[in-house]
Write an enzyme that holds these catalytic residues in place. Sequence first.
Site, short mmCIF file in Angstrom:
data_model
loop_
_atom_site.label_atom_id
_atom_site.label_comp_id
_atom_site.label_asym_id
_atom_site.label_seq_id
_atom_site.Cartn_x
_atom_site.Cartn_y
_atom_site.Cartn_z
N ASP A 135 0.80 -1.36 -0.17
CA ASP A 135 0.12 0.01 0.07
C ASP A 135 1.13 1.24 0.08
O ASP A 135 1.92 1.17 0.51
CB ASP A 135 -0.86 0.05 1.38
CG ASP A 135 -1.96 -1.00 1.21
OD1 ASP A 135 -2.11 -1.71 0.25
OD2 ASP A 135 -2.36 -1.62 2.48
N1 URA Z 1 -1.30 -5.84 3.81
C1 URA Z 1 -1.52 -4.76 3.80
O1 URA Z 1 -2.80 -4.34 4.32
N2 URA Z 1 -1.06 -3.65 3.27
C2 URA Z 1 0.25 -3.89 2.74
O2 URA Z 1 0.64 -3.16 2.11
C3 URA Z 1 0.90 -5.23 2.73
C4 URA Z 1 0.19 -6.23 3.31
#
Ligand code: URA
Length: 237
Positions: free
Chosen positions: A103
């Site tokens: 993310d």
């Molecule tokens: N899980 C998440 O919620 N976000 C990420 O970026 C990676 C794993």
Amino acid sequence: MLLEKILQSQGFGSRKYCQQLIRNGSVLIENQVCDNPKQNFNTDDLNFIVFGEPYQYRENVYIALNKPQDYECSHQATHHQSVFSLLPEILIHRGVQCVGRLDQDTTGLLLLTDDGQYLQSLTHPRKHVPKIYHVTTADPVTPEQIQALEQGVELRNEKGIFAATDVQLISANQLSMTVHQGVYHQVKRMLAAVGNKVDALHRHQIGQLELPDLAEGGWMYLTSSQKQLSQNIVLDE
Ligand code: URA
């Protein structure tokens, strides 16, 4: 391989542009200018210089990046900068892709490659390559939440149960956990499912490969043993 093909394969541009680079004397091999685009070279352990910069021929590239916050894992980033802006242009020309996505607000280990098979070997749902995350939570983590994460939770619109392993409390609001799938927002949704909330998320390890010592936004080529570690292949001492 023809010198013009070598440069093209390494991301220096179109065949025509690579021919021009060679003809105008910008390319050196073994410290000698080589101005013939049609000259053949063995690519094993080939080193060369373009515009004074040294390069090593690589059939494929495997890259570890220490992703900072506020970067998107997409070429067409919409609200933030793209992680690809942290890499030199020759790697973009080679078509490197993110091996799974983090993310925009997640930091830590991100792998990139132009090797489709390697990418598949890490992201295919049946492979279950473990990934270790360090999670900072909004509320203190309770023993019940740790138990629930280890027993597994259901996630809306996803089939099956999502369980973490090796859930360890680092401090009242921080834990380390290993996940074995890679569905959208998995860690954030797992923490929400047990009644907490993720404030910050950092990926520390993929397979057996820990985040190398890189500044935020820094990157490196993986060695072949680091590549194997990332694929969860345990190496002999
Ligand atoms: N899980 C998440 O919620 N976000 C990420 O970026 C990676 C794993």
